[in-house]
Enzyme design. Structure first.
Site, PDB file in Angstrom:
ATOM      1  N   CYS A  10       6.279  20.141 -31.315  1.00 29.67           N
ATOM      2  CA  CYS A  10       5.630  20.917 -32.363  1.00 29.67           C
ATOM      3  C   CYS A  10       4.127  21.008 -32.045  1.00 29.67           C
ATOM      4  O   CYS A  10       3.620  20.236 -31.241  1.00 29.67           O
ATOM      5  CB  CYS A  10       5.845  20.244 -33.712  1.00 29.67           C
ATOM      6  SG  CYS A  10       5.395  18.511 -33.725  1.00 29.67           S
ATOM      7  N   CYS A  13       2.176  17.806 -32.094  1.00 29.37           N
ATOM      8  CA  CYS A  13       2.415  16.860 -31.011  1.00 29.37           C
ATOM      9  C   CYS A  13       1.519  17.184 -29.821  1.00 29.37           C
ATOM     10  O   CYS A  13       1.032  16.298 -29.130  1.00 29.37           O
ATOM     11  CB  CYS A  13       3.873  16.907 -30.565  1.00 29.37           C
ATOM     12  SG  CYS A  13       5.037  16.914 -31.921  1.00 29.37           S
TER      13      CYS A  13
END
Lengths: 81, 321
Positions: A10, A13
């Site tokens: 994502c 991250c």
């Protein structure tokens, strides 16, 4: 020292990974950074909210994006009391 | 008394005295509307996000799964939906969340209640509804979202669909449970404050654009523009609005101000709320991500039940309001 960034890819991250790299570069230390995207492996750490940061197999943060400053503090040799 | 009366006095003074726009002019009214709404909404957003984020610091998913694994049937669904009110939902965390819940023994139906409530009931939407329609509508939205997630989860649980969860989910074992962080009040407040900053920074362009379009419609679009095509007389308006909203991926922030001015032009509130709920609760990216843990059949049932719940609520509001 081994650092793992747990997250299934994502946007948050990726920001965390970038912050880790920045912190490591600024501290000029040699560490092994690994990105863990496999969900089964992430779950093994008991983490349910990504991204999470693992230092030497210990989950030090989960569910939030640490700034590089915060990561630098975690990289200091910790005193265990 | 209207809490925001001082804001209105200030904006009237700003627009009519400082900008010296005529009070009766359409432009003056539209600009007044825009500034007043923006100030009011940002105050509400800041306050509500702070409170919700503060409560959320007590509800890390790692802790929630412990609470939920001890509850069954309808009480579990109710608890899960209530906790879901306070949790945000990023579709990228849906998979670890789902697996974590299932692994720790949270019943499937209860997991679904949480998975539905978390995105469906969101604090940004509640703040905007409060700002634009009053607290009653905001409360109605939260209550109906809660009821949809309780019952959709309950029904899904009763259908015994465990076999339609991807098999690997059951094989994952959590080796060590995380130690939950202990936080001081100050740390919680700081976290909530950070959250306010980051959410407002993220939504503010959408809110402003939404309010600007809303102000434009408010000032320039003809009255009763939508009464004929989407009014209460048209029975297909609710399902069509919901079906358009389901695949859309957008935040409530931009959509609600536009909807609010469409309501002035004859769009019934129930239809508008149903559309908004469909937009926030279900989206194509989320469905694609959930496919990783749900077999196609369960995924379809899940989407169908939530969609049906939202359509039903839309009709209900159109009928009672």
């Amino acid at each position: 020292m081994r650092i793992k960034v747990l997250g299934s890819g994502c946007p948050n991250c990726k920001i965390l990974e970038a912050n880790v790299k920045k912190a490591v570069n600024e501290k000029k230390i040699k560490v092994n950074i690994e990105k863990v995207t496999d969900i089964a492996k992430i779950m093994e750490y008991g983490v349910m909210s990504t991204p999470a940061l693992v230092i030497d197999e210990k989950v030090v943060s989960y569910g939030k994006v640490l700034t590089s400053e915060e990561i630098k503090r975690l990289l200091k040799p910790r005193k265990f009391t | 008394m209207d809490l925001f009366y001082p804001v209105q006095i200030f904006v009237n003074w700003l627009v009519y005295s400082i900008f010296s726009l005529k009070q009766v002019s359409i432009l003056g009214e539209a600009i007044n509307f825009f500034i007043y709404d923006s100030i009011k909404i940002f105050i509400l957003l800041a306050v509500i996000i702070f409170i919700v984020s503060y409560i959320r610091t007590y509800l890390a998913p790692e802790k929630v799964k412990k609470i939920l694994s001890k509850k069954f049937e309808i009480f579990g669904n109710m608890t899960a939906s209530t906790i879901g009110i306070f949790t945000p939902f990023c579709s990228c965390s849906a998979v670890p969340l789902f697996i974590g819940f299932v692994e720790s023994g949270v019943p499937l139906g209860v997991t679904f209640s949480y998975l539905i409530a978390a995105p469906l009931i969101n604090e940004v939407a509640a703040a905007l509804l409060w700002g634009l329609f009053g607290w009653k509508v905001a409360l109605l939205y939260i209550a109906s979202g809660w009821i949809i997630s309780v019952f959709a989860g309950f029904i899904l649980g009763k259908m015994h669909l465990e076999k339609y969860v991807e098999d690997y989910v059951y094989k994952i074992k959590i080796k060590k449970n995380l130690k939950l962080e202990k936080k001081t009040q100050k740390e919680r407040a700081k976290e909530a404050y950070q959250e306010v900053k980051s959410i407002i920074r993220r939504v503010f362009p959408y809110v402003l654009i939404g309010i600007a379009i809303g102000a434009f419609i408010h000032g320039y679009a003809p009255e009763n523009l939508l009464t004929k095509i989407a009014g209460k007389g048209n029975w297909f308006a609710v399902p069509i609005a919901v079906l358009i909203g389901v695949p859309l991926y957008s935040n409530a922030a931009g959509i609600i101000p536009i909807i609010s001015s469409l309501i002035e032009k004859g769009l019934p509130l129930g239809t508008a709320l149903a559309f908004m709920m469909a937009v926030v609760a279900l989206s194509l990216p989320e469905i694609i991500i959930l496919r990783k843990v749900l077999k196609i059949r369960l995924l379809i049932i899940y989407v169908a039940i939530v969609t049906a719940g939202i359509i039903f609520t839309g009709y209900l509001f159109n009928w009672i309001l």
